[in-house]
Design a protein around this motif. Structure first.
Motif, PDB file in Angstrom:
ATOM      1  N   GLY A   6       0.814  -1.212   0.000  1.00 52.98           N
ATOM      2  CA  GLY A   6       0.000   0.000   0.000  1.00 52.98           C
ATOM      3  C   GLY A   6       0.847   1.262   0.000  1.00 52.98           C
ATOM      4  N   ALA A   7       1.961   1.241   0.754  1.00 56.89           N
ATOM      5  CA  ALA A   7       2.840   2.418   0.803  1.00 56.89           C
ATOM      6  C   ALA A   7       3.462   2.704  -0.556  1.00 56.89           C
ATOM      7  CB  ALA A   7       3.925   2.197   1.850  1.00 56.89           C
ATOM      8  N   LEU A   8       3.936   1.671  -1.249  1.00 55.31           N
ATOM      9  CA  LEU A   8       4.539   1.891  -2.565  1.00 55.31           C
ATOM     10  C   LEU A   8       3.495   2.279  -3.605  1.00 55.31           C
ATOM     11  CD1 LEU A   8       7.314  -0.852  -2.867  1.00 55.31           C
ATOM     12  CD2 LEU A   8       7.467   1.508  -2.074  1.00 55.31           C
ATOM     13  N   ALA A   9       2.268   1.779  -3.447  1.00 55.61           N
ATOM     14  CA  ALA A   9       1.198   2.214  -4.347  1.00 55.61           C
ATOM     15  C   ALA A   9       0.954   3.709  -4.181  1.00 55.61           C
ATOM     16  CB  ALA A   9      -0.079   1.423  -4.069  1.00 55.61           C
ATOM     17  N   SER A  10       0.891   4.180  -2.939  1.00 55.03           N
ATOM     18  CA  SER A  10       0.686   5.607  -2.693  1.00 55.03           C
ATOM     19  C   SER A  10       1.857   6.433  -3.223  1.00 55.03           C
ATOM     20  CB  SER A  10       0.518   5.859  -1.187  1.00 55.03           C
ATOM     21  OG  SER A  10      -0.657   5.232  -0.705  1.00 55.03           O
ATOM     22  N   ALA A  11       3.086   5.916  -3.063  1.00 51.27           N
ATOM     23  CA  ALA A  11       4.257   6.634  -3.554  1.00 51.27           C
ATOM     24  C   ALA A  11       4.254   6.749  -5.075  1.00 51.27           C
ATOM     25  CB  ALA A  11       5.535   5.935  -3.092  1.00 51.27           C
ATOM     26  N   ALA A  12       3.581   5.833  -5.746  1.00 46.65           N
ATOM     27  CA  ALA A  12       3.534   5.849  -7.212  1.00 46.65           C
ATOM     28  C   ALA A  12       2.608   6.926  -7.753  1.00 46.65           C
ATOM     29  CB  ALA A  12       3.121   4.474  -7.738  1.00 46.65           C
ATOM     30  N   VAL A  13       1.674   7.417  -6.931  1.00 44.64           N
ATOM     31  CA  VAL A  13       0.733   8.443  -7.393  1.00 44.64           C
ATOM     32  C   VAL A  13       0.727   9.612  -6.405  1.00 44.64           C
ATOM     33  CG1 VAL A  13      -0.754   6.987  -8.803  1.00 44.64           C
ATOM     34  CG2 VAL A  13      -1.135   7.061  -6.353  1.00 44.64           C
ATOM     35  N   PRO A  14       1.853  10.320  -6.257  1.00 43.43           N
ATOM     36  CA  PRO A  14       1.940  11.365  -5.232  1.00 43.43           C
ATOM     37  C   PRO A  14       0.999  12.540  -5.462  1.00 43.43           C
ATOM     38  CG  PRO A  14       3.836  11.447  -6.719  1.00 43.43           C
ATOM     39  CD  PRO A  14       3.099  10.183  -7.032  1.00 43.43           C
ATOM     40  N   LYS A  15       0.524  12.743  -6.689  1.00 43.60           N
ATOM     41  CA  LYS A  15      -0.375  13.862  -6.953  1.00 43.60           C
ATOM     42  C   LYS A  15      -1.828  13.549  -6.604  1.00 43.60           C
ATOM     43  CE  LYS A  15       2.443  15.887 -10.629  1.00 43.60           C
ATOM     44  NZ  LYS A  15       2.488  16.316 -12.058  1.00 43.60           N
ATOM     45  N   HIS A  16      -2.116  12.280  -6.331  1.00 42.25           N
ATOM     46  CA  HIS A  16      -3.498  11.872  -6.019  1.00 42.25           C
ATOM     47  C   HIS A  16      -3.505  10.945  -4.804  1.00 42.25           C
ATOM     48  CE1 HIS A  16      -4.960  13.554  -9.812  1.00 42.25           C
ATOM     49  NE2 HIS A  16      -3.918  12.995 -10.387  1.00 42.25           N
ATOM     50  N   PRO A  17      -3.032  11.397  -3.645  1.00 43.15           N
ATOM     51  CA  PRO A  17      -2.908  10.494  -2.487  1.00 43.15           C
ATOM     52  C   PRO A  17      -4.244   9.964  -1.999  1.00 43.15           C
ATOM     53  CG  PRO A  17      -2.581  12.777  -1.820  1.00 43.15           C
ATOM     54  CD  PRO A  17      -2.606  12.780  -3.317  1.00 43.15           C
ATOM     55  N   GLY A  18      -5.257  10.823  -1.955  1.00 44.12           N
ATOM     56  CA  GLY A  18      -6.546  10.373  -1.445  1.00 44.12           C
ATOM     57  C   GLY A  18      -7.236   9.414  -2.386  1.00 44.12           C
ATOM     58  N   THR A  19      -7.222   9.735  -3.691  1.00 41.04           N
ATOM     59  CA  THR A  19      -7.838   8.846  -4.670  1.00 41.04           C
ATOM     60  C   THR A  19      -7.129   7.493  -4.673  1.00 41.04           C
ATOM     61  OG1 THR A  19      -8.502  10.711  -6.044  1.00 41.04           O
ATOM     62  CG2 THR A  19      -8.403   8.554  -7.103  1.00 41.04           C
ATOM     63  N   GLY A  20      -5.789   7.537  -4.649  1.00 47.53           N
ATOM     64  CA  GLY A  20      -5.047   6.275  -4.610  1.00 47.53           C
ATOM     65  C   GLY A  20      -5.390   5.452  -3.397  1.00 47.53           C
ATOM     66  N   SER A  21      -5.529   6.092  -2.241  1.00 47.08           N
ATOM     67  CA  SER A  21      -5.869   5.379  -1.011  1.00 47.08           C
ATOM     68  C   SER A  21      -7.283   4.814  -1.068  1.00 47.08           C
ATOM     69  CB  SER A  21      -5.738   6.324   0.189  1.00 47.08           C
ATOM     70  OG  SER A  21      -4.396   6.664   0.405  1.00 47.08           O
ATOM     71  N   ALA A  22      -8.221   5.613  -1.593  1.00 48.94           N
ATOM     72  CA  ALA A  22      -9.606   5.142  -1.674  1.00 48.94           C
ATOM     73  C   ALA A  22      -9.736   3.941  -2.599  1.00 48.94           C
ATOM     74  CB  ALA A  22     -10.510   6.280  -2.145  1.00 48.94           C
ATOM     75  N   VAL A  23      -9.054   3.978  -3.741  1.00 50.74           N
ATOM     76  CA  VAL A  23      -9.108   2.838  -4.667  1.00 50.74           C
ATOM     77  C   VAL A  23      -8.463   1.612  -4.034  1.00 50.74           C
ATOM     78  CG1 VAL A  23      -8.314   1.971  -6.906  1.00 50.74           C
ATOM     79  CG2 VAL A  23      -9.207   4.299  -6.713  1.00 50.74           C
ATOM     80  N   GLN A  24      -7.353   1.826  -3.300  1.00 43.45           N
ATOM     81  CA  GLN A  24      -6.735   0.703  -2.586  1.00 43.45           C
ATOM     82  C   GLN A  24      -7.720   0.065  -1.613  1.00 43.45           C
ATOM     83  OE1 GLN A  24      -2.763   0.937  -0.750  1.00 43.45           O
ATOM     84  NE2 GLN A  24      -2.549   2.919  -1.780  1.00 43.45           N
TER      85      GLN A  24
END
Length: 426
Positions: free
Chosen positions: A348-366
């Motif tokens: 999950g941490a590396l997924a968030s690091a891959a999309v730094p401009k969209h942290p909330g969207t990336g987290s919600a999709v995760q």
């Protein structure tokens, strides 16, 4: 079980609040209330997992149908997190949070009174949806009120204390079965829901004034979702964490039947074993956090994946040819849970690091993908009934293998961010 990711995009994009205002509003009572909000989902699940055989017997249903109550809960959690964040960005935090807690409480009461498995399954979906909605708003409130190092400290406190819920939940559930009836666990969740409602009324102010609310809501969220899903590295780490979550919940959904029905453990002994396994997962996650910046995060993930795959293969062999002996099951379950403490948080941490401009969207999709994976796997794991572990072991093995494919085939070391504090590298 680790807490699910949430949706703070808009809050993180807003200008910093004056320091005096932060200190005046971000109180210990507010933080404690958010900790309780993050604990409600694992408590609502783990307290009644030890009672699965009793639920199946009393409601005259099958193991698969009881496990379906997990599926509907997890799907509800996924949808609640996905929708609750954008709605609270538009409508504010306090009123939607109070409404979610009241619905969670009412759904717990329906579960406690459920005359049939169909009623319980429906109520569990509603409970999951409202619980996920409450969790995402709780995180958004913290992001509204804190910045920088203060935000990191508070979120770490919430994650650390909230991580105790998967340990306490099954122990409490086993104790309830020793002293009372499985329905009492849902009455306890209802009492906790009511207590959290009162805590929000007393300790949680509106953290998103009208001038900072965001228009566009779900429409903007969908557009950002398309952007993050076009990122190959993000998708790869999404597979890493999502497949590992599926393997984890194959265990959660069926371990009560494997250890109690097939091997004769008492509900309380099962609860102790479940808590020990959850402790192993929490300890692995904490060790991983200490190693961040010193050991490659990808290597930690791969270590967890190899251990989970070995546990799945050993469990499958034992289920096919040895009748799933108790010692083998206990060891494999512990290795699996500990391994996922390395895989899921780091993925999950590396997924968030891959999309730094969209942290909330990336987290919600995760969060959505992980809880859907959990909900899909839970009933499939029980297709063989109460007296075989073959479907569960197959799903654990397949989940670990799929997670590894996500790491090795869809991501590359160069797609990580070596300068970040999460310890990526070759």
């Amino acid at each position: 079980m680790q807490p699910a990711p949430l949706h703070p995009d808009v809050a993180t994009a807003t200008p910093p609040l004056p320091k005096a205002r932060q200190q005046a509003r971000l109180t210990a009572g507010l933080v404690a209330t958010v900790v309780f909000l993050t604990a409600i989902a694992p408590l609502a699940t783990d307290m009644y997992v030890p009672a699965f055989p009793q639920v199946a017997g009393e409601l005259s249903t099958t193991a698969t149908q009881v496990q379906l109550t997990l599926t509907t809960f997890f799907v509800g959690m996924a949808l609640g997190q996905l929708i609750g964040g954008p709605v609270s960005d538009q409508r504010g935090r306090r009123f939607p949070l109070l409404a979610a807690l009241l619905v969670t409480t009412a759904a717990a009461i329906v579960c406690a009174l459920a005359p049939t498995i169909a009623v319980m399954t429906t109520a569990r979906f509603v409970q999951g949806f409202a619980g996920g909605w409450a969790m995402v708003i709780g995180r958004a409130i913290i992001v509204d009120l804190a910045r920088g190092a203060q935000l990191v400290r508070v979120l770490n406190i919430i994650a650390g204390v909230g991580g105790l819920a998967p340990i306490v939940g099954p122990l409490l559930g086993g104790l309830i079965l020793q002293l009372s009836h499985w329905r009492f666990s849902f009455w306890l969740v209802a009492v906790l829901g009511f207590a959290m409602t009162l805590a929000v009324l007393v300790a949680v102010p509106e953290s998103l004034p009208s001038e900072r609310r965001h228009t566009g809501g779900l429409r903007n969220f969908v557009a950002a979702g398309r952007t993050v899903l076009a990122n190959r590295a993000y998708v790869g780490y999404l597979v890493v964490a999502g497949a590992a979550m599926g393997a984890l919940f194959a265990y959660v959904a069926t371990s009560a039947f494997v250890l109690q029905t097939m091997n004769g453990l008492s509900p309380f002994a099962y609860s102790i074993d479940f808590a020990v396994n959850a402790t192993g997962m929490t300890a692995a996650a904490l060790v991983s956090a200490r190693l961040a910046g010193h050991v490659s995060t990808r290597k930690l993930i791969l270590t967890g994946q190899l251990a989970a795959l070995a546990a799945g293969v050993a469990m499958l062999a034992g289920a096919l040819w040895l009748g799933t002996p108790l010692l083998l099951a206990i060891v494999c379950f512990f290795v699996l849970m500990t391994a996922q403490g390395l895989t899921i948080p780091n993925g999950g941490a590396l997924a968030s690091a891959a999309v730094p401009k969209h942290p909330g969207t990336g987290s919600a999709v995760q969060g959505f993908v992980q809880w859907v994976a959990a909900g899909t796997v839970a009933p499939i794991a029980g297709l063989g009934g109460e007296h075989t572990a073959v479907p569960m072991a197959t799903l654990i093995t397949a989940g670990a293998a799929t997670s590894m494919i996500g790491l090795l085939a869809l991501t590359r070391p160069s797609s990580d961010h070596p300068s970040s504090p999460i310890g990526t590298g070759p």
